[in-house]
Design a protein around this motif. Structure first.
Motif, short mmCIF file in Angstrom:
data_model
loop_
_atom_site.label_atom_id
_atom_site.label_comp_id
_atom_site.label_asym_id
_atom_site.label_seq_id
_atom_site.Cartn_x
_atom_site.Cartn_y
_atom_site.Cartn_z
N MET A 41 -26.19 -11.63 -0.78
CA MET A 41 -25.74 -10.63 0.20
C MET A 41 -26.47 -9.30 -0.01
SD MET A 41 -21.67 -11.19 0.26
CE MET A 41 -20.90 -12.29 1.38
N GLY A 42 -26.56 -8.87 -1.26
CA GLY A 42 -27.24 -7.61 -1.54
C GLY A 42 -28.72 -7.67 -1.24
N GLY A 43 -29.36 -8.76 -1.65
CA GLY A 43 -30.79 -8.92 -1.37
C GLY A 43 -31.08 -9.00 0.12
N GLY A 44 -30.23 -9.73 0.84
CA GLY A 44 -30.40 -9.83 2.29
C GLY A 44 -30.21 -8.49 2.98
N SER A 45 -29.22 -7.74 2.54
CA SER A 45 -28.98 -6.42 3.11
C SER A 45 -30.15 -5.48 2.85
CB SER A 45 -27.69 -5.85 2.54
OG SER A 45 -27.48 -4.54 3.00
N LEU A 46 -30.64 -5.49 1.61
CA LEU A 46 -31.79 -4.64 1.29
C LEU A 46 -33.04 -5.07 2.04
CD1 LEU A 46 -31.43 -4.00 -2.54
CD2 LEU A 46 -31.25 -2.34 -0.69
N LEU A 47 -33.21 -6.37 2.23
CA LEU A 47 -34.35 -6.87 2.99
C LEU A 47 -34.29 -6.37 4.44
CD1 LEU A 47 -36.86 -8.68 3.21
CD2 LEU A 47 -35.31 -10.55 3.82
N LEU A 48 -33.12 -6.45 5.05
CA LEU A 48 -32.97 -5.97 6.43
C LEU A 48 -33.23 -4.46 6.52
CD1 LEU A 48 -29.81 -7.99 7.49
CD2 LEU A 48 -32.14 -8.29 8.33
N LEU A 49 -32.71 -3.71 5.56
CA LEU A 49 -32.95 -2.26 5.57
C LEU A 49 -34.42 -1.93 5.33
CD1 LEU A 49 -29.80 -1.00 3.63
CD2 LEU A 49 -30.29 -0.75 6.08
N SER A 50 -35.07 -2.71 4.47
CA SER A 50 -36.49 -2.48 4.23
C SER A 50 -37.33 -2.81 5.46
CB SER A 50 -36.97 -3.32 3.04
OG SER A 50 -36.34 -2.92 1.86
N LEU A 51 -36.96 -3.87 6.16
CA LEU A 51 -37.67 -4.21 7.40
C LEU A 51 -37.48 -3.14 8.46
CD1 LEU A 51 -36.94 -8.04 7.68
CD2 LEU A 51 -39.14 -6.95 7.21
N GLN A 52 -36.28 -2.56 8.51
CA GLN A 52 -36.01 -1.52 9.50
C GLN A 52 -36.80 -0.25 9.19
OE1 GLN A 52 -32.13 0.16 9.49
NE2 GLN A 52 -32.41 1.22 11.43
N SER A 53 -36.80 0.15 7.92
CA SER A 53 -37.43 1.42 7.57
C SER A 53 -38.94 1.28 7.34
CB SER A 53 -36.79 2.00 6.30
OG SER A 53 -37.08 1.19 5.19
N GLY A 54 -39.39 0.06 7.05
CA GLY A 54 -40.81 -0.14 6.76
C GLY A 54 -41.18 0.26 5.34
N SER A 55 -40.20 0.56 4.52
CA SER A 55 -40.44 0.96 3.14
C SER A 55 -39.72 -0.01 2.20
CB SER A 55 -39.92 2.38 2.90
OG SER A 55 -39.94 2.69 1.53
N TRP A 56 -40.41 -0.43 1.17
CA TRP A 56 -39.84 -1.35 0.21
C TRP A 56 -39.37 -0.62 -1.05
CZ3 TRP A 56 -38.93 -6.10 1.93
CH2 TRP A 56 -39.60 -6.50 3.09
N TRP A 57 -39.33 0.70 -1.01
CA TRP A 57 -38.98 1.51 -2.17
C TRP A 57 -37.57 1.19 -2.67
CZ3 TRP A 57 -40.42 4.13 -6.13
CH2 TRP A 57 -39.54 5.00 -6.75
N ASP A 58 -36.58 1.15 -1.78
CA ASP A 58 -35.20 0.92 -2.20
C ASP A 58 -35.03 -0.47 -2.79
OD1 ASP A 58 -32.59 1.89 -2.53
OD2 ASP A 58 -31.91 0.94 -0.68
N MET A 59 -35.69 -1.45 -2.21
CA MET A 59 -35.58 -2.81 -2.74
C MET A 59 -36.23 -2.90 -4.12
SD MET A 59 -36.58 -6.38 -0.97
CE MET A 59 -35.03 -7.15 -0.59
N GLY A 60 -37.38 -2.28 -4.30
CA GLY A 60 -38.05 -2.28 -5.60
C GLY A 60 -37.24 -1.54 -6.65
N LEU A 61 -36.70 -0.39 -6.27
CA LEU A 61 -35.87 0.39 -7.19
C LEU A 61 -34.63 -0.40 -7.60
CD1 LEU A 61 -35.42 3.16 -8.56
CD2 LEU A 61 -34.20 3.85 -6.49
#
Length: 179
Positions: A41-61
């Motif tokens: 759930m957390g990974g999927g949510s972060l993936l969706l947010l990263s796709l929306q923003s175009g930045s992978w910073w939050d997922m990497g952090l």
């Protein structure tokens, strides 16, 4: 639309966290299946947010934060100071909460952990007799269900994150565009 799905995944994690807290409180066990479901759930949510923003910073952090937490807490599990389920649950929390909200989660976790320790050490503060006996039993055995404050902090952190996202989306006019 990706923001709505990401927030929905986070909201769906709240009942699962409540279940984890209850099971940990009653049995002192945290199931791997529940932790893996939270991870998805957390990974999927972060993936969706990263796709929306175009930045992978939050997922990497978040991934780095989870790895650091796991490596830092692993020796405490080896020394039998903390349970393996608690270590795994804490390692998943950065992915569920998100890297930008880890400070809020950490403050909430500190508050709930101190409150749990105070209740375990001072069960006379509790109103119900049976509940008091259960906590006294935990104190005698040296057991503290640390999954309860972790889940409580995560629930409060997710509610704060959803509220913050909705306020931001409303102020920027995104919610008006969805209607």
């Amino acid at each position: 639309m990706l923001l709505v799905e990401a927030l929905l995944l986070k909201a769906l994690a709240i009942p699962l966290l409540a279940w984890i807290a209850w099971v940990d409180f009653t049995t002192q066990k945290i199931a791997n299946r529940d932790v893996l479901l939270l991870l998805c759930m957390g990974g999927g949510s972060l993936l969706l947010l990263s796709l929306q923003s175009g930045s992978w910073w939050d997922m990497g952090l978040s991934a780095i934060g989870g790895l650091v937490l796991f490596l830092a807490l692993f020796p405490f599990w080896v020394l039998r100071k903390i349970g393996a389920g608690d270590v795994k649950l804490l390692a998943v929390m950065p992915l569920l909460i998100g890297g930008n909200s880890l400070v809020v989660f950490t403050v909430l976790l500190l508050f709930f952990a101190v409150a749990t320790a105070v209740l375990v050490k001072n069960p006379f503060m509790l109103p119900a007799g049976a509940f008091r006996l259960y906590v006294e039993h935990m104190d005698r055995k040296g057991i503290v269900p640390f999954g309860v404050p972790i889940a409580a902090a995560a629930i409060c952190g997710i509610v704060y994150l959803i509220y913050e996202s909705l306020v931001l989306a409303n102020s920027s006019g995104i919610l008006g565009q969805l209607n």
